[in-house]
Motif scaffolding. Sequence first.
Motif, PDB file in Angstrom:
ATOM      1  N   ASP A 140      -3.218  10.961   5.576  1.00  0.00           N
ATOM      2  CA  ASP A 140      -2.294  11.546   6.420  1.00  0.00           C
ATOM      3  C   ASP A 140      -1.172  10.084   6.706  1.00  0.00           C
ATOM      4  OD1 ASP A 140      -2.098  14.067   5.877  1.00  0.00           O
ATOM      5  OD2 ASP A 140      -3.434  14.155   7.248  1.00  0.00           O
ATOM      6  N   GLN A 141      -1.901   9.456   7.196  1.00  0.00           N
ATOM      7  CA  GLN A 141      -1.220   7.889   7.425  1.00  0.00           C
ATOM      8  C   GLN A 141      -0.216   7.083   6.210  1.00  0.00           C
ATOM      9  OE1 GLN A 141      -4.014   5.610   9.078  1.00  0.00           O
ATOM     10  NE2 GLN A 141      -2.860   6.243  11.157  1.00  0.00           N
ATOM     11  N   LEU A 142      -1.221   7.707   5.103  1.00  0.00           N
ATOM     12  CA  LEU A 142      -0.713   7.004   3.330  1.00  0.00           C
ATOM     13  C   LEU A 142       0.418   8.064   3.163  1.00  0.00           C
ATOM     14  CD1 LEU A 142      -4.512   5.920   1.017  1.00  0.00           C
ATOM     15  CD2 LEU A 142      -2.224   4.924   1.985  1.00  0.00           C
ATOM     16  N   LEU A 143       0.188   8.907   3.714  1.00  0.00           N
ATOM     17  CA  LEU A 143       1.694   9.969   2.639  1.00  0.00           C
ATOM     18  C   LEU A 143       2.392  10.055   3.911  1.00  0.00           C
ATOM     19  CD1 LEU A 143       2.464  12.758   1.793  1.00  0.00           C
ATOM     20  CD2 LEU A 143       1.300  13.979   3.380  1.00  0.00           C
ATOM     21  N   ILE A 144       2.278  10.015   5.331  1.00  0.00           N
ATOM     22  CA  ILE A 144       3.565   9.304   5.630  1.00  0.00           C
ATOM     23  C   ILE A 144       4.220   8.075   5.692  1.00  0.00           C
ATOM     24  CG2 ILE A 144       4.811   8.670   8.230  1.00  0.00           C
ATOM     25  CD1 ILE A 144       2.482  10.389   9.897  1.00  0.00           C
ATOM     26  N   GLY A 155      -4.169  -2.502  -6.204  1.00  0.00           N
ATOM     27  CA  GLY A 155      -5.695  -3.575  -6.775  1.00  0.00           C
ATOM     28  C   GLY A 155      -6.074  -4.280  -5.277  1.00  0.00           C
ATOM     29  N   PHE A 156      -6.105  -3.752  -4.466  1.00  0.00           N
ATOM     30  CA  PHE A 156      -7.002  -4.584  -3.976  1.00  0.00           C
ATOM     31  C   PHE A 156      -8.225  -3.311  -3.155  1.00  0.00           C
ATOM     32  CE2 PHE A 156      -3.039  -5.993  -2.206  1.00  0.00           C
ATOM     33  CZ  PHE A 156      -3.115  -7.111  -1.492  1.00  0.00           C
ATOM     34  N   THR A 157      -9.330  -3.888  -2.111  1.00  0.00           N
ATOM     35  CA  THR A 157     -10.371  -2.806  -1.977  1.00  0.00           C
ATOM     36  C   THR A 157     -10.274  -1.526  -0.721  1.00  0.00           C
ATOM     37  OG1 THR A 157     -10.713  -4.325  -0.045  1.00  0.00           O
ATOM     38  CG2 THR A 157     -12.308  -5.230  -2.126  1.00  0.00           C
ATOM     39  N   THR A 158     -11.631  -0.769  -1.370  1.00  0.00           N
ATOM     40  CA  THR A 158     -10.521  -0.008   0.055  1.00  0.00           C
ATOM     41  C   THR A 158     -11.030  -0.046   1.192  1.00  0.00           C
ATOM     42  OG1 THR A 158     -12.583   0.720  -0.515  1.00  0.00           O
ATOM     43  CG2 THR A 158     -11.835   1.974  -1.730  1.00  0.00           C
ATOM     44  N   GLY A 159     -11.737  -1.534   1.748  1.00  0.00           N
ATOM     45  CA  GLY A 159     -11.620  -1.744   2.897  1.00  0.00           C
ATOM     46  C   GLY A 159     -10.722  -2.327   3.485  1.00  0.00           C
ATOM     47  N   ALA A 160     -10.430  -3.110   2.054  1.00  0.00           N
ATOM     48  CA  ALA A 160      -8.471  -4.030   2.625  1.00  0.00           C
ATOM     49  C   ALA A 160      -7.649  -2.533   3.108  1.00  0.00           C
ATOM     50  CB  ALA A 160      -7.899  -5.002   1.554  1.00  0.00           C
ATOM     51  N   LEU A 161      -7.505  -1.700   2.503  1.00  0.00           N
ATOM     52  CA  LEU A 161      -6.058  -0.759   2.640  1.00  0.00           C
ATOM     53  C   LEU A 161      -6.748   0.064   3.620  1.00  0.00           C
ATOM     54  CD1 LEU A 161      -5.169   2.024   0.566  1.00  0.00           C
ATOM     55  CD2 LEU A 161      -5.684   2.696   2.429  1.00  0.00           C
ATOM     56  N   THR A 162      -8.014   0.200   4.319  1.00  0.00           N
ATOM     57  CA  THR A 162      -8.202   0.718   5.288  1.00  0.00           C
ATOM     58  C   THR A 162      -8.832   0.350   6.583  1.00  0.00           C
ATOM     59  OG1 THR A 162     -10.943   0.212   5.371  1.00  0.00           O
ATOM     60  CG2 THR A 162      -9.939   2.705   3.947  1.00  0.00           C
ATOM     61  N   HIS A 163      -8.461  -1.317   6.477  1.00  0.00           N
ATOM     62  CA  HIS A 163      -7.710  -1.804   7.538  1.00  0.00           C
ATOM     63  C   HIS A 163      -6.357  -1.758   7.694  1.00  0.00           C
ATOM     64  CE1 HIS A 163      -7.598  -5.593  10.277  1.00  0.00           C
ATOM     65  NE2 HIS A 163      -6.354  -6.132   9.588  1.00  0.00           N
ATOM     66  N   TYR A 164      -5.730  -1.021   7.001  1.00  0.00           N
ATOM     67  CA  TYR A 164      -4.018  -0.350   7.729  1.00  0.00           C
ATOM     68  C   TYR A 164      -3.783   0.444   8.008  1.00  0.00           C
ATOM     69  CZ  TYR A 164      -2.759  -5.679   5.777  1.00  0.00           C
ATOM     70  OH  TYR A 164      -2.527  -6.763   6.619  1.00  0.00           O
ATOM     71  N   PHE A 187       0.773  -1.066   0.004  1.00  0.00           N
ATOM     72  CA  PHE A 187      -0.049  -0.166  -0.040  1.00  0.00           C
ATOM     73  C   PHE A 187       0.652   1.206  -0.437  1.00  0.00           C
ATOM     74  CE2 PHE A 187      -3.215  -2.592   2.440  1.00  0.00           C
ATOM     75  CZ  PHE A 187      -4.017  -2.661   0.536  1.00  0.00           C
ATOM     76  N   ALA A 188       2.379   1.819   0.949  1.00  0.00           N
ATOM     77  CA  ALA A 188       2.947   2.188   0.991  1.00  0.00           C
ATOM     78  C   ALA A 188       3.706   2.902  -1.214  1.00  0.00           C
ATOM     79  CB  ALA A 188       3.959   2.114   1.639  1.00  0.00           C
ATOM     80  N   ALA A 203       1.800   1.830  -3.609  1.00  0.00           N
ATOM     81  CA  ALA A 203       0.937   1.952  -4.358  1.00  0.00           C
ATOM     82  C   ALA A 203       0.709   4.053  -4.024  1.00  0.00           C
ATOM     83  CB  ALA A 203      -0.458   1.828  -4.151  1.00  0.00           C
ATOM     84  N   ALA A 204       0.554   4.319  -2.711  1.00  0.00           N
ATOM     85  CA  ALA A 204       0.496   5.835  -2.377  1.00  0.00           C
ATOM     86  C   ALA A 204       1.837   6.451  -3.285  1.00  0.00           C
ATOM     87  CB  ALA A 204      -0.162   5.639  -0.886  1.00  0.00           C
ATOM     88  N   LEU A 205       3.019   5.531  -3.491  1.00  0.00           N
ATOM     89  CA  LEU A 205       4.329   7.224  -3.589  1.00  0.00           C
ATOM     90  C   LEU A 205       3.608   7.028  -5.023  1.00  0.00           C
ATOM     91  CD1 LEU A 205       6.823   8.036  -2.838  1.00  0.00           C
ATOM     92  CD2 LEU A 205       7.961   5.655  -3.451  1.00  0.00           C
ATOM     93  N   ARG A 206       3.742   5.576  -5.623  1.00  0.00           N
ATOM     94  CA  ARG A 206       3.070   5.199  -7.236  1.00  0.00           C
ATOM     95  C   ARG A 206       1.851   6.607  -8.286  1.00  0.00           C
ATOM     96  NH1 ARG A 206       3.523   0.472  -6.441  1.00  0.00           N
ATOM     97  NH2 ARG A 206       1.531   0.155  -7.265  1.00  0.00           N
ATOM     98  N   VAL A 207       0.610   6.681  -6.692  1.00  0.00           N
ATOM     99  CA  VAL A 207      -0.323   7.916  -6.807  1.00  0.00           C
ATOM    100  C   VAL A 207       0.567   9.584  -7.297  1.00  0.00           C
ATOM    101  CG1 VAL A 207      -2.383   8.331  -5.909  1.00  0.00           C
ATOM    102  CG2 VAL A 207      -1.747   5.896  -6.395  1.00  0.00           C
ATOM    103  N   ILE A 208       1.458   9.398  -6.179  1.00  0.00           N
ATOM    104  CA  ILE A 208       1.438  11.072  -5.361  1.00  0.00           C
ATOM    105  C   ILE A 208       2.410  11.339  -6.165  1.00  0.00           C
ATOM    106  CG2 ILE A 208       3.035  12.528  -3.723  1.00  0.00           C
ATOM    107  CD1 ILE A 208       1.883  10.377  -1.408  1.00  0.00           C
ATOM    108  N   MET A 209       3.128  10.303  -6.957  1.00  0.00           N
ATOM    109  CA  MET A 209       4.055  11.002  -8.157  1.00  0.00           C
ATOM    110  C   MET A 209       4.359  10.945  -9.488  1.00  0.00           C
ATOM    111  SD  MET A 209       7.400   8.063  -7.318  1.00  0.00           S
ATOM    112  CE  MET A 209       8.692   8.732  -6.396  1.00  0.00           C
ATOM    113  N   ARG A 210       2.834  10.157 -10.165  1.00  0.00           N
ATOM    114  CA  ARG A 210       1.621  10.738 -10.767  1.00  0.00           C
ATOM    115  C   ARG A 210       0.903  11.587 -10.961  1.00  0.00           C
ATOM    116  NH1 ARG A 210       0.120   5.549 -11.232  1.00  0.00           N
ATOM    117  NH2 ARG A 210      -2.054   6.348 -10.159  1.00  0.00           N
TER     118      ARG A 210
END
Length: 199
Positions: free
Chosen positions: A54-58, A40-49, A14-15, A17-24
């Motif tokens: 801001d947590q994704l950004l970190i 390649g996951f559901t939003t539910g899978a991501l929000t489990h972590y 997920f980290a 993926a977040a990095l690729r999204v920000i870069m793009r």
Amino acid sequence: MGRSVDHDERREIFAAAALRVIMREGIAGLTVRAVAAEAGFTTGALTHYFHSKDQLLIEASELSARLVRDQMVKAEQVSPALEAVRKVVSFALPLTAERRNYWKVWIGYWERSSLDAEVNRVMRLRYDEWRERLTRLLVRAKAEGDVGEGVDPGRAAQDLVLLIDGIGVAVLLGVGGRIPPARQKALFDLWLDTVRERG
């Protein structure tokens, strides 16, 4: 019985993926939905972590810091120390498309640091690490006789951080005219000459 999940590996996915999204797409494109789709996951899978943008950004920023840190650690071993400074700085300046993408992450960090205490805390830790790396190298360079006796390595490192930040902002935001790689390097050389000539 289902395969057990490696939670550290999932967080890393997920980290990245977040990095690729920000870069793009920049910080504006960083959404839970976009990162989940990128990974390649559901939003539910991501929000489990991760429970917030801001947590994704970190996590994305820390991943980018680790990738760059590995290169800088190797560059620090170069001799003489001033050449090591040059190599380390080359990883920080927005000289290439990849480096400019890393700057998108860092500028997003600045934006969020005034709004989120945890983002601000981690940002300050990365700045401390950056200044300490440059200070170490300048202390070495001074011991080698390549930096003037009157130079304070800590202050010189701070000046260099400010110069690099200024160049990064100018390149990413397109202010101050075009600053191609050759000019970025020339600005660094001007700083280097000043450090050598002091004292």
